[in-house]
Enzyme design. Structure first.
Site, PDB file in Angstrom:
ATOM      1  N   LYS A  88       0.679  -1.496  -0.115  1.00 56.24           N
ATOM      2  CA  LYS A  88      -0.288   0.403  -0.128  1.00 56.24           C
ATOM      3  C   LYS A  88       0.549   1.304  -0.159  1.00 56.24           C
ATOM      4  CE  LYS A  88      -4.181   0.795   2.456  1.00 56.24           C
ATOM      5  NZ  LYS A  88      -4.876   0.763   4.420  1.00 56.24           N
TER       6      LYS A  88
HETATM    7  C1  E4P Z   1      -8.248   1.293   3.988  1.00 49.23           C
HETATM    8  O1  E4P Z   1      -6.932   1.250   3.015  1.00 49.23           O
HETATM    9  C2  E4P Z   1      -8.023   3.127   4.643  1.00 49.23           C
HETATM   10  O2  E4P Z   1      -6.908   3.105   5.598  1.00 49.23           O
HETATM   11  C3  E4P Z   1      -8.762   3.027   5.765  1.00 49.23           C
HETATM   12  O3  E4P Z   1     -10.380   2.322   5.409  1.00 49.23           O
HETATM   13  C4  E4P Z   1      -9.139   4.498   6.157  1.00 49.23           C
HETATM   14  O4  E4P Z   1     -10.337   4.641   7.237  1.00 49.23           O
HETATM   15  P1  E4P Z   1     -10.433   5.247   8.441  1.00 49.23           P
HETATM   16  O5  E4P Z   1     -11.124   6.693   7.263  1.00 49.23           O
HETATM   17  O6  E4P Z   1     -11.767   5.121   8.837  1.00 49.23           O
HETATM   18  O7  E4P Z   1      -9.700   5.996   9.241  1.00 49.23           O
END
Ligand code: E4P
Length: 218
Positions: A88
């Site tokens: 990622k």
């Molecule tokens: C996933 O890939 C993201 O990092 C995550 O969904 C972010 O979510 P949040 O906005 O609830 O922190």
């Protein structure tokens, strides 16, 4: 649409996996910190455990470097943990450059922190396997996050981009339904939002009546 779980919590990952609808997991540094995991060895071992629980699903592991050389070095180490790891990478200039390097070298990436269609186009051009628009955070700032999913879906279809749209920052069951409607390929969700899809009062009322009537002939 695939369901990924957005957590680093092993109990929740096991529960979703046992439920039978889990296709993968996404994590981020905040989710890892929430589980109290400290040190690179512990972090790597946690990713490996997640991969072993979700045998056939992609597991996103996020880099914390922000320069090209650092992202590539860190991403190579993460990808070596397990074949299901997807690296990622944040939507920054060096991140885009690194995603192109990863895609040229057979390492799959998930482009994170995406908040606009322009960023989604760049992620696809760099060869990202997934693009992660953060719809909940867009809603939090007074815009409609699901509209972005629809716009990216339209652009990717017109342009023939193969990058999959991974709707992230999901806050509730309605987000999941809207993402399915808007053309997301994947939704990464908290467990509560997935379980929330089960709920309907008419199901509960109907089942209670069926079970009551079943007593009449059993
Ligand atoms: C996933 O890939 C993201 O990092 C995550 O969904 C972010 O979510 P949040 O906005 O609830 O922190």
């Amino acid at each position: 649409m695939k369901f990924f779980l957005d957590t680093a919590n092993l109990a929740q990952i096991k529960e979703a996996n046992d439920f039978g609808v889990l296709d993968g997991v996404t994590t981020n540094p905040s989710l890892m910190a929430k589980e109290g995991i400290k040190g690179q060895e512990a972090v790597f071992s946690h990713y490996k455990t997640i991969c072993e629980i979700v045998k056939n699903g992609d597991i996103s592991a996020e880099v914390v470097s922000t320069d090209f050389d650092g992202i590539v070095a860190e991403g190579k180490k993460l990808a070596a943990i397990h074949p299901n790891i997807v690296v990622k990478v944040p939507m920054i200039k060096d991140g885009v450059k690194a995603m192109k390097w990863f895609s040229d070298n057979g390492i799959r990436t998930n482009c994170t922190l995406v908040f606009s269609a322009g960023q989604a186009i760049l992620a696809a051009k760099a060869g990202a396997k997934y693009v992660s628009p953060f719809i909940g955070r867009i809603d939090d700032s007074g815009w409609d996050g699901t509209q972005l999913i629809e716009q990216i879906s339209r652009i990717y279809t017109i342009q023939g981009f193969e990058t999959e749209i991974l709707a992230a920052s999901i806050r509730n069951p309605l987000h999941i339904i809207k993402c399915a409607e808007m053309g997301a390929d994947v939704c990464t969700c908290p467990l509560d939002s997935i379980l929330g899809l089960l709920k309907h009062p008419l199901t509960d009322i109907g089942l209670a009546k069926f079970l009551e009537d079943a007593k009449k002939f059993s």
